[in-house]
Design a protein around this motif. Structure first.
Motif, PDB file in Angstrom:
ATOM      1  N   ASP A 175      -7.292   1.605  -0.174  1.00 48.37           N
ATOM      2  CA  ASP A 175      -6.349   1.821   0.940  1.00 48.37           C
ATOM      3  C   ASP A 175      -7.073   2.027   2.402  1.00 48.37           C
ATOM      4  O   ASP A 175      -6.660   1.582   3.168  1.00 48.37           O
ATOM      5  CB  ASP A 175      -5.284   3.086   0.568  1.00 48.37           C
ATOM      6  CG  ASP A 175      -4.381   2.520  -0.076  1.00 48.37           C
ATOM      7  OD1 ASP A 175      -4.386   1.481  -0.570  1.00 48.37           O
ATOM      8  OD2 ASP A 175      -3.543   3.332  -0.813  1.00 48.37           O
ATOM      9  N   PRO A 176      -8.306   2.764   2.441  1.00 54.56           N
ATOM     10  CA  PRO A 176      -9.033   3.091   3.596  1.00 54.56           C
ATOM     11  C   PRO A 176      -9.569   1.601   4.318  1.00 54.56           C
ATOM     12  O   PRO A 176      -9.255   1.620   5.555  1.00 54.56           O
ATOM     13  CB  PRO A 176     -10.060   3.916   3.286  1.00 54.56           C
ATOM     14  CG  PRO A 176      -9.655   4.592   2.140  1.00 54.56           C
ATOM     15  CD  PRO A 176      -8.761   3.453   1.231  1.00 54.56           C
ATOM     16  N   PHE A 177      -9.753   0.560   3.524  1.00 51.45           N
ATOM     17  CA  PHE A 177      -9.817  -0.859   4.221  1.00 51.45           C
ATOM     18  C   PHE A 177      -8.774  -1.376   4.648  1.00 51.45           C
ATOM     19  O   PHE A 177      -9.125  -2.463   5.609  1.00 51.45           O
ATOM     20  CB  PHE A 177     -10.791  -1.467   2.992  1.00 51.45           C
ATOM     21  CG  PHE A 177     -12.055  -0.831   2.409  1.00 51.45           C
ATOM     22  CD1 PHE A 177     -13.083  -0.902   3.205  1.00 51.45           C
ATOM     23  CD2 PHE A 177     -11.943  -0.361   1.312  1.00 51.45           C
ATOM     24  CE1 PHE A 177     -14.351  -0.460   2.967  1.00 51.45           C
ATOM     25  CE2 PHE A 177     -13.293   0.298   0.994  1.00 51.45           C
ATOM     26  CZ  PHE A 177     -14.353   0.288   1.595  1.00 51.45           C
ATOM     27  N   ILE A 178      -7.726  -1.106   4.043  1.00 52.53           N
ATOM     28  CA  ILE A 178      -6.513  -1.853   4.695  1.00 52.53           C
ATOM     29  C   ILE A 178      -5.841  -1.235   6.006  1.00 52.53           C
ATOM     30  O   ILE A 178      -5.586  -1.700   7.180  1.00 52.53           O
ATOM     31  CB  ILE A 178      -5.300  -1.945   3.797  1.00 52.53           C
ATOM     32  CG1 ILE A 178      -5.812  -2.522   2.458  1.00 52.53           C
ATOM     33  CG2 ILE A 178      -4.055  -2.720   4.064  1.00 52.53           C
ATOM     34  CD1 ILE A 178      -4.769  -2.555   1.263  1.00 52.53           C
ATOM     35  N   GLY A 179      -5.831   0.131   6.001  1.00 56.06           N
ATOM     36  CA  GLY A 179      -5.189   0.823   7.354  1.00 56.06           C
ATOM     37  C   GLY A 179      -4.656   2.357   6.694  1.00 56.06           C
ATOM     38  O   GLY A 179      -4.881   2.697   5.368  1.00 56.06           O
ATOM     39  N   PRO A 180      -4.055   2.812   7.485  1.00 51.64           N
ATOM     40  CA  PRO A 180      -3.403   4.128   7.310  1.00 51.64           C
ATOM     41  C   PRO A 180      -2.434   3.984   6.127  1.00 51.64           C
ATOM     42  O   PRO A 180      -1.405   3.392   6.165  1.00 51.64           O
ATOM     43  CB  PRO A 180      -3.146   4.808   8.636  1.00 51.64           C
ATOM     44  CG  PRO A 180      -3.541   4.118   9.721  1.00 51.64           C
ATOM     45  CD  PRO A 180      -4.015   2.759   8.995  1.00 51.64           C
ATOM     46  N   GLU A 181      -2.707   4.894   5.216  1.00 52.93           N
ATOM     47  CA  GLU A 181      -1.624   4.705   3.916  1.00 52.93           C
ATOM     48  C   GLU A 181      -1.538   3.482   3.400  1.00 52.93           C
ATOM     49  O   GLU A 181      -0.532   3.133   2.859  1.00 52.93           O
ATOM     50  CB  GLU A 181      -0.411   5.354   4.278  1.00 52.93           C
ATOM     51  CG  GLU A 181      -0.407   6.778   4.760  1.00 52.93           C
ATOM     52  CD  GLU A 181       0.758   7.224   5.140  1.00 52.93           C
ATOM     53  OE1 GLU A 181       1.997   6.704   5.159  1.00 52.93           O
ATOM     54  OE2 GLU A 181       1.024   8.658   5.603  1.00 52.93           O
ATOM     55  N   GLY A 182      -2.647   2.673   3.488  1.00 54.83           N
ATOM     56  CA  GLY A 182      -2.773   1.486   2.686  1.00 54.83           C
ATOM     57  C   GLY A 182      -1.765   0.331   3.454  1.00 54.83           C
ATOM     58  O   GLY A 182      -1.512  -0.747   2.907  1.00 54.83           O
ATOM     59  N   ARG A 183      -1.490   0.328   4.830  1.00 54.06           N
ATOM     60  CA  ARG A 183      -0.801  -0.300   5.460  1.00 54.06           C
ATOM     61  C   ARG A 183      -1.673  -0.891   6.701  1.00 54.06           C
ATOM     62  O   ARG A 183      -2.422  -0.103   7.272  1.00 54.06           O
ATOM     63  CB  ARG A 183       0.556   0.045   5.906  1.00 54.06           C
ATOM     64  CG  ARG A 183       1.530   0.456   4.806  1.00 54.06           C
ATOM     65  CD  ARG A 183       2.565   1.064   5.269  1.00 54.06           C
ATOM     66  NE  ARG A 183       2.434   2.324   5.969  1.00 54.06           N
ATOM     67  CZ  ARG A 183       3.351   3.138   6.341  1.00 54.06           C
ATOM     68  NH1 ARG A 183       4.482   2.667   6.972  1.00 54.06           N
ATOM     69  NH2 ARG A 183       2.786   4.235   7.107  1.00 54.06           N
ATOM     70  N   PRO A 184      -1.355  -1.918   7.516  1.00 52.33           N
ATOM     71  CA  PRO A 184      -2.324  -2.245   8.551  1.00 52.33           C
ATOM     72  C   PRO A 184      -1.829  -1.543   9.580  1.00 52.33           C
ATOM     73  O   PRO A 184      -0.850  -0.823   9.894  1.00 52.33           O
ATOM     74  CB  PRO A 184      -1.719  -3.781   8.771  1.00 52.33           C
ATOM     75  CG  PRO A 184      -1.240  -4.418   7.623  1.00 52.33           C
ATOM     76  CD  PRO A 184      -0.557  -3.038   6.755  1.00 52.33           C
ATOM     77  N   LEU A 185      -2.820  -1.466  10.533  1.00 56.27           N
ATOM     78  CA  LEU A 185      -2.761  -0.445  11.703  1.00 56.27           C
ATOM     79  C   LEU A 185      -1.640  -0.928  12.627  1.00 56.27           C
ATOM     80  O   LEU A 185      -0.665  -0.007  12.937  1.00 56.27           O
ATOM     81  CB  LEU A 185      -4.149  -0.374  12.377  1.00 56.27           C
ATOM     82  CG  LEU A 185      -4.140   0.403  13.619  1.00 56.27           C
ATOM     83  CD1 LEU A 185      -4.083   2.219  13.228  1.00 56.27           C
ATOM     84  CD2 LEU A 185      -5.530   0.575  14.201  1.00 56.27           C
ATOM     85  N   ARG A 186      -1.416  -1.923  12.630  1.00 51.05           N
ATOM     86  CA  ARG A 186      -0.282  -2.616  13.878  1.00 51.05           C
ATOM     87  C   ARG A 186       0.794  -2.062  13.367  1.00 51.05           C
ATOM     88  O   ARG A 186       1.738  -1.694  13.875  1.00 51.05           O
ATOM     89  CB  ARG A 186      -0.473  -3.952  13.959  1.00 51.05           C
ATOM     90  CG  ARG A 186       0.573  -4.442  15.078  1.00 51.05           C
ATOM     91  CD  ARG A 186       0.619  -6.056  15.086  1.00 51.05           C
ATOM     92  NE  ARG A 186       1.532  -6.369  15.866  1.00 51.05           N
ATOM     93  CZ  ARG A 186       1.672  -6.562  17.270  1.00 51.05           C
ATOM     94  NH1 ARG A 186       0.504  -6.052  17.924  1.00 51.05           N
ATOM     95  NH2 ARG A 186       2.831  -7.093  17.859  1.00 51.05           N
ATOM     96  N   GLU A 187       1.204  -2.320  11.998  1.00 56.15           N
ATOM     97  CA  GLU A 187       2.499  -1.883  11.235  1.00 56.15           C
ATOM     98  C   GLU A 187       2.546  -0.426  11.532  1.00 56.15           C
ATOM     99  O   GLU A 187       3.706   0.137  11.509  1.00 56.15           O
ATOM    100  CB  GLU A 187       2.424  -2.275   9.918  1.00 56.15           C
ATOM    101  CG  GLU A 187       3.773  -2.167   9.029  1.00 56.15           C
ATOM    102  CD  GLU A 187       3.803  -2.554   7.884  1.00 56.15           C
ATOM    103  OE1 GLU A 187       4.512  -1.848   6.921  1.00 56.15           O
ATOM    104  OE2 GLU A 187       2.565  -3.156   7.339  1.00 56.15           O
TER     105      GLU A 187
END
Length: 296
Positions: free
Chosen positions: A75-87
């Protein structure tokens, strides 16, 4: 002569001073027993007999923790809470709980006053089309005849606390939202929405934020939006004088409680529970804050 004086002194001391027995410790403090409600049978099982040794349950626990380990690593490689940063930055609403199958019911627990000897009943199941959950039962305010309980009559549905790898503490983070949004269909009874957050001290473990949910009844769905600023702090059902806003970054669970003292059947159907951000709502906290040491 000296020996006679000593005998007389010791005799007068026994007459004047009360007899003191050796210090004894009560047996109750040495071997404390667990509290048991009147009328309940005593559990005479050994401590090791209360443990459920289940091989299949252990295998399921290993699979669960390996799944959480994979999620925490990736998850940290994808973004916060496993989602992309833009989303994550553009998110305006989020569905937290929805009911699409029996596996979604495992995230909830139900309880009623039967735990204290009451006569209420509560059940939770999926609807016929497997798209909503159905909470139903019977409420009874008749207290148990144990000579101790005076009030009774409640039914509760509560979400389980989120857990991280190896059953570590985990919290819901709702800091980017300001409103609770849910879609329900009730029978006209008033419910209490409960939100439990993490606390610093052990004596605050029963602190819960509450707000009222008034259902209309009938066949139509009801969309409810409740700002978090409207939730007030209670401790074991008593409203506290020292009010402060809810910590949205450390939310543990959410629940629904019925205790209107109206005996009879009840039902509440829930489609989904989510959070959203309402830009028109700018209120931080709806209740008056008291200063302990006001400035003169």
């Amino acid at each position: 002569m000296c020996a006679l004086k000593l005998l007389r002194c010791s005799h007068y001391q026994r007459l004047l001073l009360p007899s003191v027995s050796p210090l004894s410790v009560p047996r109750r403090s040495v071997t404390p027993s667990e509290y048991r409600r009147p009328g309940q049978p005593q559990d005479k099982r050994r401590p090791w007999q209360k443990v459920n040794f289940n091989f299949s349950k252990g295998v399921e626990g290993i699979k669960k923790h390996f799944t959480l380990l994979k999620k925490e690593v990736t998850d940290p490689f994808i973004g916060p809470e496993g989602r992309p940063l833009r989303e994550h930055m553009l998110e305006q609403n989020r569905v937290l709980w929805e009911f699409k199958g029996p596996q979604d019911l495992e995230q909830w627990t139900v309880s009623c006053d039967q735990e204290i000897g009451g006569h209420s009943e509560v059940h939770l199941k999926m609807s016929r089309n497997n798209s909503t959950c159905f909470l139903y039962g019977t409420l009874s305010s008749v207290p148990p005849k144990d000579g101790e309980t005076r009030y009774s009559g409640y039914c509760t549905m509560r979400s389980k606390k989120p857990q991280a790898l190896f059953d570590r503490k985990k919290h819901h983070d709702w800091t980017t939202f300001n409103t609770l949004y849910l879609r329900v269909r009730g029978d006209g009874r008033p419910w209490m929405i409960n939100i439990a957050a993490e606390t610093y001290f052990s004596h605050q473990k029963d602190d819960i934020y509450n707000y009222f949910l008034y259902t209309r009844g009938g066949p139509y769905w009801q969309d409810v939006k409740i700002p978090f600023s409207k939730f007030f702090l209670t401790h074991r059902g008593r409203v506290q004088d020292d009010q402060h806003p809810l910590w949205l970054d450390k939310v543990n669970s959410i629940g629904f409680t019925l205790g209107d003292k109206v005996n009879g059947p009840f039902q509440l159907e829930i489609d989904y529970i989510g959070v959203c951000i309402d830009y028109a709502h700018t209120e931080e906290f709806a209740y008056e804050l008291y200063k302990r040491n006001p400035e003169v």
